[in-house]
Design an enzyme around this catalytic site. Structure first.
Site, PDB file in Angstrom:
ATOM      1  CB  THR A 240      -0.896  -0.003   1.256  1.00  0.00           C
ATOM      2  OG1 THR A 240      -1.515   1.267   1.396  1.00  0.00           O
ATOM      3  CG2 THR A 240      -0.095  -0.280   2.536  1.00  0.00           C
ATOM      4  CG  ASP A 241      -1.145   4.994  -0.964  1.00  0.00           C
ATOM      5  OD1 ASP A 241      -1.694   4.356  -0.041  1.00  0.00           O
ATOM      6  OD2 ASP A 241      -1.739   5.874  -1.619  1.00  0.00           O
ATOM      7  CD  GLU A 242      -3.387   3.522   4.520  1.00  0.00           C
ATOM      8  OE1 GLU A 242      -3.141   3.368   5.725  1.00  0.00           O
ATOM      9  OE2 GLU A 242      -4.526   3.546   4.053  1.00  0.00           O
TER      10      GLU A 242
ATOM     11  CE1 TYR B  26      -3.340  -2.637   5.673  1.00  0.00           C
ATOM     12  CE2 TYR B  26      -3.282  -0.286   5.193  1.00  0.00           C
ATOM     13  CZ  TYR B  26      -3.305  -1.595   4.756  1.00  0.00           C
ATOM     14  OH  TYR B  26      -3.274  -1.882   3.404  1.00  0.00           O
TER      15      TYR B  26
ATOM     16  CE  LYS C 253       0.084  -4.551   2.935  1.00  0.00           C
ATOM     17  NZ  LYS C 253      -0.276  -5.884   2.336  1.00  0.00           N
TER      18      LYS C 253
END
Ligand code: NAD
Ligand code: DAU
Length: 354
Positions: A135-137, A160, A164
């Site tokens: 993810t870009d997060e 989260y 990741k």
């Protein structure tokens, strides 16, 4: 007996993005055998794959990636040539309420898969690939300007995104230390059919339909970069086949929206589709307590993917959002099934005291 060119394990294939990836691969590559390995958590739903479940080149296996021995056994049995790893706990709000499950599935589960792949492939890595979907997060939160590139330093800020980010680091560590052939992609916010209605777009479609309040976090000024889920699946296909081993690719929609602007557009589309007076659904907007540690803005620079591999999104957002609204309105049973039972308890806990 049918012989296959490749056998690919897709983890998390019963979830939102995973089910689109499974459908895409099963239909596009009849010579590949796709083994969908999924624990079927609240987010996993075999209804998402009804249209491919009888295909000869598809098989579902219920298994938990946190169970190390089970992963080793699956590699023994199926002799995978590739892994497309999507299984994860994926909802930021749930990671704030209970982080440990995220660390177990996203970090430990990824480690188990890497160990199984390394153990079974290490004598000959040729033709093998571990593709990690991220993810870009992991890059943290942007200010008003700038874009995430593949070189942006990691700065995850929720349990989260931290879990990741940890899994991305593990994947790269197995590449550098053991030579395991890996690829990683980091994608922005996806939308489309089959998304569990805890995420903004399907939740708000469900609430508008049922004339329930629309809980906008904070002032609704956070920005996300939205990508139609089938475009994510096509990007994964291209990276899986044509991307360079050891590389990372950012995937994004080049499509930034402030939450409140997106919500207003969604309300307008829903008014029209439901035959309501224009402006009726907007009255449901209710500003609630902000998400803890709420990242202000995500925006992806996907020029590497475009320039090197020729991928770009196929849909403009307004068109994709219309299609998405139509999908939920045309599949009321799917929405009813996933919003009964445990969902109601989750919804009360998440939103009652906001
Ligand atoms: P999702 O929550 O809809 O689906 C996750 C799937 O993983 C479910 O089918 C679930 O049953 C399965 N799963 C969970 N724990 C498992 C375990 N321990 N063992 C086996 N299976 C397990 O998630 P999604 O939105 O489809 O996201 C898929 C992947 O893409 C995730 O890795 C996520 O981080 C990443 N991603 C998501 C987005 C997005 O906008 N949704 C954007 C970028 C990246
Ligand atoms: O950027 C990629 C990520 O996008 C993925 O890695 C995650 O798995 C996925 O869940 C998504 O994360 P977000 O937190 O951005 O998505 P969500 O749909 O939860 O929220 C989108 C925005 O809307 C965010 O700014 C929070 C806000 N929001 C969300 C909900 C559920 C609200 O204002 N109200 C809500 O009720």
């Amino acid at each position: 007996m049918e012989t296959y060119e490749k056998t690919i394990m897709v983890t998390g294939g019963a979830g939102f993005i995973g089910s689109h990836v499974v459908r895409f691969m099963v239909n596009k590559y009849p010579k590949y055998r796709i083994i969908n390995v999924d624990k079927l958590t609240y987010a996993g739903n075999l209804e998402n794959l009804r249209d491919v479940e009888d295909k000869l080149n598809y098989k579902f296996v219920k298994a938990d990636i946190v169970e190390d021995e089970e992963m080793q056994k699956l590699f023994d049995v199926y002799k995978f040539d590739g892994v497309i790893h999507l299984a994860a706990e994926s909802h930021v709000d749930r990671s704030i309420a209970s982080p440990t499950e995220f660390i177990m599935t996203n970090f430990v589960g990824t480690a188990n898969l890497l160990n199984a792949a390394k153990f079974h492939w290490q004598d000959d890595y040729k033709g093998k690939l571990f593709y990690h979907v991220s993810t870009d997060e992991v890059y943290g939160s942007l200010g008003e300007t700038g874009l995430f590139t593949e070189n942006t330093p990691y700065d995850p800020r929720s349990p989260y995104s931290a879990s990741k980010a940890g899994s991305d680091h593990l994947v790269r560590a197995y590449y550098h230390t053991f030579g395991l052939p890996v690829k990683i992609s980091n994608c922005s916010n996806n939308y489309g059919g089959y998304q569990f209605p805890e995420k903004l777009i399907p939740l708000f479609i469900h609430n508008i339909k049922n004339k329930k309040k629309l809980p906008v976090y904070g002032k609704g000024l956070n920005v996300r970069d939205w990508l139609y889920v089938e475009d994510h699946a096509s990007a994964i296909d291209i990276i899986f086949h044509k991307g360079k081993v050891g590389e990372t690719y950012n995937i994004g929609g080049n499509n930034e929206w402030k939450n409140i602007d997106l919500i207003r557009l969604l309300c307008k589309i829903m008014d029209r589709k439901l035959g309501r007076e224009l402006g009726e659904s907007e009255k449901l907007i209710s500003y609630v307590k902000d998400r803890a540690g709420h990242d202000l803005r995500y925006a992806i620079d996907s020029s590497k993917l475009k320039n090197e591999l020729g991928w770009s999104p196929s849909l403009v957002f307004e068109e994709g959002l219309e299609k998405t609204v139509d999908w939920y309105l045309n599949n009321p049973e799917w929405l009813e099934n996933v919003t009964s039972g445990d969902y109601l308890k989750y919804y009360e806990e998440q939103y009652l005291n906001r």
